[in-house]
Design a protein around this motif. Structure first.
Motif, PDB file in Angstrom:
ATOM      1  N   GLY A  60       0.802  -1.210   0.000  1.00 13.52           N
ATOM      2  CA  GLY A  60       0.000   0.000   0.000  1.00 13.52           C
ATOM      3  C   GLY A  60       0.840   1.267   0.000  1.00 13.52           C
ATOM      4  N   TYR A  61       0.383   2.250   0.767  1.00 12.04           N
ATOM      5  CA  TYR A  61       0.971   3.595   0.735  1.00 12.04           C
ATOM      6  C   TYR A  61       1.555   3.963   2.097  1.00 12.04           C
ATOM      7  N   ARG A  62       2.590   4.816   2.044  1.00  7.37           N
ATOM      8  CA  ARG A  62       3.192   5.330   3.272  1.00  7.37           C
ATOM      9  C   ARG A  62       3.563   6.799   3.054  1.00  7.37           C
ATOM     10  N   LEU A  63       3.194   7.632   4.026  1.00  5.28           N
ATOM     11  CA  LEU A  63       3.550   9.051   3.972  1.00  5.28           C
ATOM     12  C   LEU A  63       5.003   9.197   4.392  1.00  5.28           C
ATOM     13  N   ALA A  64       5.855   9.630   3.450  1.00  3.02           N
ATOM     14  CA  ALA A  64       7.289   9.687   3.719  1.00  3.02           C
ATOM     15  C   ALA A  64       7.785  11.085   4.026  1.00  3.02           C
ATOM     16  N   GLU A  65       7.140  12.103   3.465  1.00  2.83           N
ATOM     17  CA  GLU A  65       7.625  13.470   3.672  1.00  2.83           C
ATOM     18  C   GLU A  65       6.491  14.453   3.456  1.00  2.83           C
ATOM     19  N   VAL A  66       6.440  15.466   4.326  1.00  4.16           N
ATOM     20  CA  VAL A  66       5.391  16.485   4.270  1.00  4.16           C
ATOM     21  C   VAL A  66       6.025  17.823   3.913  1.00  4.16           C
ATOM     22  N   PRO A  67       5.466  18.568   2.972  1.00  6.73           N
ATOM     23  CA  PRO A  67       6.041  19.877   2.651  1.00  6.73           C
ATOM     24  C   PRO A  67       5.890  20.843   3.815  1.00  6.73           C
ATOM     25  N   ASP A  68       6.847  21.768   3.925  1.00  5.80           N
ATOM     26  CA  ASP A  68       6.816  22.738   5.023  1.00  5.80           C
ATOM     27  C   ASP A  68       5.912  23.898   4.638  1.00  5.80           C
ATOM     28  N   ARG A  69       4.608  23.621   4.695  1.00  9.99           N
ATOM     29  CA  ARG A  69       3.607  24.637   4.370  1.00  9.99           C
ATOM     30  C   ARG A  69       2.586  24.711   5.487  1.00  9.99           C
ATOM     31  N   LEU A  70       1.845  25.813   5.503  1.00 13.40           N
ATOM     32  CA  LEU A  70       0.800  25.990   6.506  1.00 13.40           C
ATOM     33  C   LEU A  70      -0.529  26.220   5.786  1.00 13.40           C
ATOM     34  N   THR A  71      -1.117  25.131   5.317  1.00 16.10           N
ATOM     35  CA  THR A  71      -2.453  25.187   4.736  1.00 16.10           C
ATOM     36  C   THR A  71      -3.335  24.216   5.504  1.00 16.10           C
ATOM     37  N   ALA A  72      -4.615  24.241   5.209  1.00 14.91           N
ATOM     38  CA  ALA A  72      -5.530  23.323   5.888  1.00 14.91           C
ATOM     39  C   ALA A  72      -5.124  21.870   5.671  1.00 14.91           C
ATOM     40  N   LEU A  73      -4.574  21.583   4.497  1.00 13.04           N
ATOM     41  CA  LEU A  73      -4.167  20.217   4.196  1.00 13.04           C
ATOM     42  C   LEU A  73      -3.094  19.733   5.165  1.00 13.04           C
ATOM     43  N   GLU A  74      -2.159  20.602   5.520  1.00 10.56           N
ATOM     44  CA  GLU A  74      -1.110  20.230   6.474  1.00 10.56           C
ATOM     45  C   GLU A  74      -1.600  20.282   7.920  1.00 10.56           C
ATOM     46  N   LEU A  75      -2.405  21.290   8.235  1.00 10.70           N
ATOM     47  CA  LEU A  75      -2.737  21.547   9.636  1.00 10.70           C
ATOM     48  C   LEU A  75      -3.875  20.682  10.168  1.00 10.70           C
ATOM     49  N   ARG A  76      -4.935  20.537   9.380  1.00 14.45           N
ATOM     50  CA  ARG A  76      -6.133  19.905   9.931  1.00 14.45           C
ATOM     51  C   ARG A  76      -5.894  18.479  10.429  1.00 14.45           C
ATOM     52  N   PRO A  77      -5.145  17.639   9.711  1.00 10.05           N
ATOM     53  CA  PRO A  77      -4.945  16.277  10.228  1.00 10.05           C
ATOM     54  C   PRO A  77      -4.170  16.224  11.542  1.00 10.05           C
ATOM     55  N   LEU A  78      -3.452  17.301  11.877  1.00 10.57           N
ATOM     56  CA  LEU A  78      -2.620  17.304  13.077  1.00 10.57           C
ATOM     57  C   LEU A  78      -3.346  17.844  14.302  1.00 10.57           C
ATOM     58  N   LEU A  79      -4.509  18.451  14.103  1.00 11.47           N
ATOM     59  CA  LEU A  79      -5.188  19.121  15.212  1.00 11.47           C
ATOM     60  C   LEU A  79      -5.995  18.141  16.048  1.00 11.47           C
ATOM     61  N   ASP A  80      -5.798  18.230  17.342  1.00 14.47           N
ATOM     62  CA  ASP A  80      -6.577  17.439  18.297  1.00 14.47           C
ATOM     63  C   ASP A  80      -7.371  18.417  19.155  1.00 14.47           C
ATOM     64  N   THR A  81      -8.290  19.124  18.517  1.00 14.15           N
ATOM     65  CA  THR A  81      -9.058  20.181  19.182  1.00 14.15           C
ATOM     66  C   THR A  81     -10.543  19.992  18.895  1.00 14.15           C
ATOM     67  N   HIS A  82     -11.364  20.561  19.777  1.00 11.78           N
ATOM     68  CA  HIS A  82     -12.809  20.494  19.533  1.00 11.78           C
ATOM     69  C   HIS A  82     -13.339  21.759  18.872  1.00 11.78           C
ATOM     70  N   ASP A  83     -12.667  22.894  19.048  1.00 16.24           N
ATOM     71  CA  ASP A  83     -13.113  24.149  18.440  1.00 16.24           C
ATOM     72  C   ASP A  83     -11.998  24.849  17.663  1.00 16.24           C
ATOM     73  N   LEU A  84     -10.851  25.014  18.272  1.00 16.22           N
ATOM     74  CA  LEU A  84      -9.790  25.818  17.659  1.00 16.22           C
ATOM     75  C   LEU A  84      -9.259  25.155  16.391  1.00 16.22           C
ATOM     76  N   GLY A  85      -9.361  25.901  15.290  1.00 19.40           N
ATOM     77  CA  GLY A  85      -8.857  25.410  14.022  1.00 19.40           C
ATOM     78  C   GLY A  85      -9.780  24.489  13.273  1.00 19.40           C
ATOM     79  N   ARG A  86     -10.974  24.255  13.797  1.00 17.91           N
ATOM     80  CA  ARG A  86     -11.925  23.465  13.017  1.00 17.91           C
ATOM     81  C   ARG A  86     -12.263  24.199  11.720  1.00 17.91           C
ATOM     82  N   GLU A  87     -12.250  25.524  11.776  1.00 14.08           N
ATOM     83  CA  GLU A  87     -12.396  26.366  10.581  1.00 14.08           C
ATOM     84  C   GLU A  87     -11.091  27.131  10.410  1.00 14.08           C
ATOM     85  N   LEU A  88     -10.384  26.835   9.323  1.00 17.20           N
ATOM     86  CA  LEU A  88      -9.081  27.437   9.064  1.00 17.20           C
ATOM     87  C   LEU A  88      -9.150  28.368   7.859  1.00 17.20           C
ATOM     88  N   HIS A  89      -8.545  29.537   7.995  1.00 18.20           N
ATOM     89  CA  HIS A  89      -8.423  30.491   6.895  1.00 18.20           C
ATOM     90  C   HIS A  89      -6.929  30.676   6.647  1.00 18.20           C
TER      91      HIS A  89
END
Length: 329
Positions: A60-89
């Motif tokens: 199958g697939y394995r995530l080997a490297e993540v680009p050093d960017r700050l978009t929802a694609l990078e941030l949302r999977p890392l958030l363990d929050t109930h409110d903060l960052g659920r909506e990202l701009h």
């Protein structure tokens, strides 16, 4: 502001959760309710966006490297929050994340919405000072809060935020501390600053915006020459870069945790935590306020977060001002 399909975010989150392990396409399609062809399509879209994803037959697939960017694609999977960052701009560039967050708050943004920018052209700190914001090196974000607090207590949230940022810096491996009220220092040099703004009536707060700027991967040459003796970054202190998305997630997760404790337990808990992290208390200081200069020993913060300085005339209570730390006692 780039938009990304929610399915791509889900695939990325699934791969990120697996860490160094391979995940079969069948497992991803079954878990997410996608066809195998759709999984393949989303994996290729992620690769095109800069993610390195290894693939092996029968594994199958394995995530080997993540680009050093700050978009929802990078941030949302890392958030363990109930409110903060659920909506990202997320933006490549803004004048100021605080200004954009205030616009969103005035337009009805929900509690916990977050504005993130890769660069600021008009970043600012307390008292209107410029906050140097080179692109794609540091972390600049603002959070919209709608706390159930009287306006007189809104300043407590600044101290809450300083604790969260200090803790994230310590988790990243540097010996950070807080200078009253809200600067995070390492070795006497400024690592991060916090700017709190609000809209309120006499008896209630409409919204609070907390802006955070952290020097993450800035090099010495990224600072103006006149600031190089007073500013530092996680990169300078650690001698190796910090994944900015992981650090942003640590800040937001920590901030939400301390906000929850503040709401449930009151300011006393925050006061104790701030004291433990303080590099101000017990030090000789000079505090410059509007038209005054107060010298003495910073003894404590009171139940409202004001700094108590013992000088020649006794103890002075300071609500706002610039603190200069002198030699240790």
């Amino acid at each position: 502001m780039a938009e990304t399909s929610s399915s791509e975010e889900l695939v990325l989150a699934f791969l990120a959760e697996a860490g160094d392990e391979f995940v079969s396409g069948e497992a991803i399609s079954g878990k997410l309710g996608l066809t195998r062809a759709a999984v393949w399509k989303h994996v290729n879209a992620l690769r095109a966006a800069g993610y390195r994803i290894d693939a092996l037959p029968a594994r199958g697939y394995r995530l080997a490297e993540v680009p050093d960017r700050l978009t929802a694609l990078e941030l949302r999977p890392l958030l363990d929050t109930h409110d903060l960052g659920r909506e990202l701009h997320c933006y490549d560039e803004l004048g100021s994340t605080n200004d954009r967050a205030k616009e969103l708050a005035d337009a009805g943004a929900e509690h916990g919405e977050v504005v993130v920018a890769e660069a600021q052209t008009a970043g600012r700190g307390r008292r209107g000072r410029e906050w140097v914001s080179p692109p794609r090196r540091n972390l600049y974000f603002s959070v919209v809060l709608r706390p159930d607090l009287p306006p007189a207590r809104a300043a407590e949230l600044t101290l809450v935020a300083s604790i969260a940022v200090c803790d994230a810096a310590r988790q990243a491996g540097v010996a950070a501390g807080i200078k009253w009220p809200n600067d995070v220092l390492v070795g006497g040099k400024k690592l991060a600053g916090i700017l709190t703004e609000l809209a309120a009536e006499p008896d209630r707060v409409h919204w609070v915006v907390i802006g955070v700027g952290v020097n993450v991967n800035a090099r010495a040459e990224d600072f103006p020459e006149e600031l190089r003796g007073d500013a530092t970054s996680l990169l300078i202190e650690r001698r190796r870069p910090v994944p900015r998305a992981l650090f942003a997630a640590a800040c937001l997760t920590g901030l939400e945790g301390w906000l929850d404790r503040h709401a449930e337990e009151g300011f006393g808990t925050i006061r104790d935590a701030w004291r433990e992290r303080s590099v101000t208390l017990g030090r000789e200081v000079v505090v410059r306020t509007e038209g005054r200069e107060i010298a003495g020993v910073a003894e404590d913060i009171d139940a409202q977060g004001a700094l108590l300085v013992r000088g020649r005339a006794g103890v002075e209570r300071i609500l706002a001002g610039d603190v200069t730390l002198l030699r240790p006692r």
